[in-house]
Write a protein that holds these residues in place. Structure first.
Motif, PDB file in Angstrom:
ATOM      1  N   ALA A  17       0.778  -1.220   0.000  1.00  0.00           N
ATOM      2  CA  ALA A  17       0.000   0.000   0.000  1.00  0.00           C
ATOM      3  C   ALA A  17       0.811   1.272   0.000  1.00  0.00           C
ATOM      4  N   GLY A  18       2.073   1.176   0.199  1.00  0.00           N
ATOM      5  CA  GLY A  18       2.883   2.372   0.382  1.00  0.00           C
ATOM      6  C   GLY A  18       2.946   3.267  -0.827  1.00  0.00           C
ATOM      7  N   SER A  19       3.187   4.533  -0.579  1.00  0.00           N
ATOM      8  CA  SER A  19       3.338   5.471  -1.684  1.00  0.00           C
ATOM      9  C   SER A  19       4.708   5.275  -2.310  1.00  0.00           C
ATOM     10  N   ALA A  20       5.717   5.890  -1.792  1.00  0.00           N
ATOM     11  CA  ALA A  20       7.067   5.708  -2.317  1.00  0.00           C
ATOM     12  C   ALA A  20       7.821   4.783  -1.370  1.00  0.00           C
ATOM     13  N   ASN A  21       8.638   3.915  -1.935  1.00  0.00           N
ATOM     14  CA  ASN A  21       9.402   2.991  -1.114  1.00  0.00           C
ATOM     15  C   ASN A  21      10.418   3.786  -0.298  1.00  0.00           C
ATOM     16  N   PRO A  22      10.360   3.695   1.041  1.00  0.00           N
ATOM     17  CA  PRO A  22      11.278   4.468   1.872  1.00  0.00           C
ATOM     18  C   PRO A  22      12.707   3.924   1.857  1.00  0.00           C
ATOM     19  N   TYR A  23      12.927   2.780   1.233  1.00  0.00           N
ATOM     20  CA  TYR A  23      14.257   2.183   1.196  1.00  0.00           C
ATOM     21  C   TYR A  23      14.849   2.339  -0.195  1.00  0.00           C
ATOM     22  N   SER A  24      16.133   2.656  -0.215  1.00  0.00           N
ATOM     23  CA  SER A  24      16.803   2.942  -1.482  1.00  0.00           C
ATOM     24  C   SER A  24      17.024   1.693  -2.324  1.00  0.00           C
ATOM     25  N   ASP A  25      17.144   0.536  -1.687  1.00  0.00           N
ATOM     26  CA  ASP A  25      17.375  -0.684  -2.446  1.00  0.00           C
ATOM     27  C   ASP A  25      16.707  -1.870  -1.758  1.00  0.00           C
ATOM     28  N   ILE A  26      16.679  -2.982  -2.452  1.00  0.00           N
ATOM     29  CA  ILE A  26      16.037  -4.197  -1.948  1.00  0.00           C
ATOM     30  C   ILE A  26      16.756  -4.727  -0.711  1.00  0.00           C
ATOM     31  N   LYS A  27      18.072  -4.579  -0.672  1.00  0.00           N
ATOM     32  CA  LYS A  27      18.846  -5.094   0.461  1.00  0.00           C
ATOM     33  C   LYS A  27      18.422  -4.426   1.767  1.00  0.00           C
TER      34      LYS A  27
ATOM     35  N   PHE B 184      15.157  -4.501   6.804  1.00  0.00           N
ATOM     36  CA  PHE B 184      14.053  -4.001   7.621  1.00  0.00           C
ATOM     37  C   PHE B 184      13.045  -5.113   7.894  1.00  0.00           C
ATOM     38  N   GLU B 185      12.651  -5.845   6.859  1.00  0.00           N
ATOM     39  CA  GLU B 185      11.679  -6.923   7.012  1.00  0.00           C
ATOM     40  C   GLU B 185      12.189  -7.997   7.959  1.00  0.00           C
ATOM     41  N   LYS B 186      13.457  -8.393   7.798  1.00  0.00           N
ATOM     42  CA  LYS B 186      14.032  -9.436   8.658  1.00  0.00           C
ATOM     43  C   LYS B 186      14.072  -8.984  10.117  1.00  0.00           C
ATOM     44  N   GLY B 187      14.529  -7.749  10.348  1.00  0.00           N
ATOM     45  CA  GLY B 187      14.575  -7.230  11.706  1.00  0.00           C
ATOM     46  C   GLY B 187      13.189  -7.101  12.315  1.00  0.00           C
ATOM     47  N   LEU B 188      12.233  -6.689  11.493  1.00  0.00           N
ATOM     48  CA  LEU B 188      10.850  -6.559  11.956  1.00  0.00           C
ATOM     49  C   LEU B 188      10.278  -7.916  12.361  1.00  0.00           C
TER      50      LEU B 188
END
Length: 195
Positions: free
Chosen positions: A24-34, A39-43
């Motif tokens: 749902a996000g507007s712009a991806n807040p992360y510069s790259d997939i890594k 972020f996802e792993k830590g979350l």
């Protein structure tokens, strides 16, 4: 960022990666997939040890709900209204419950149909189109549009208003032959234009 906006709404399998990432996000807040994967792993690591349903992680408000073998996440900016974000998360969860129950009723004639009444990995993967449409109805470009699950379900499961008139379709042998001829001529035109 506009008021009442979120960065992501995503169901996630408890033992693997996100099923619908960044839906749902507007712009991806992360510069790259890594960095996004980090972020996802830590979350996932942080929320698997928590018993609540809201945390502040990486300067973002993260709300989450466990449903069967799926964790549903909603990520917003740190200055967002937690109550509105929580209502949005509940709307998404309840919409999924209603949609899967509705789909089960429509497909109940199929002997091999899945139970359809729980939000689990299998049901989400099998109904990925409905999950994506539900996210899109609730949040558009990061802006929360709807928090009533019944309205979301009506919009997602409603048949198109400009549907093809079934009575006008000629299913006789001649009608099928005419359709095949039309298809051949359109294909020939398309190939000529491409060359």
């Amino acid at each position: 960022m506009p008021p009442w906006s979120i960065e992501a709404a995503s169901p996630h399998h408890t033992n693997s990666s996100f099923l619908v990432a960044g839906g749902a996000g507007s712009a991806n807040p992360y510069s790259d997939i890594k960095s996004q994967k980090a972020f996802e792993k830590g979350l996932i690591e942080k929320t698997s040890k928590q018993t609540g349903d809201i945390i502040l992680y990486d300067n973002r408000i993260v709300l989450y709900k466990l449903e069967s073998d799926v964790m549903i996440y909603l990520v917003g900016a740190a200055d967002e209204n937690e109550i509105l974000l929580y209502n949005t998360l509940l709307a998404f969860r309840d919409s999924l419950h209603l949609l899967f129950k509705y789909e089960h009723l429509l497909c109940s004639w199929d002997a091999g149909a899945h139970s359809g009444q729980s939000v689990d990995k299998r049901t989400i993967v099998e109904n990925y189109d409905l999950v994506s449409l539900a996210i899109d109805e609730i949040v558009d470009d990061g802006i929360i549009l709807e928090t009533d699950p019944t309205i979301v379900v009506q919009r997602v499961s409603r048949a198109p208003t400009q549907d093809l008139q079934v009575g006008r379709i000629d299913l006789s042998e001649q009608g099928v032959n005419n359709l095949a001829q039309l298809g051949k001529s359109k294909l020939a035109d398309w190939l000529r234009q491409g060359l």
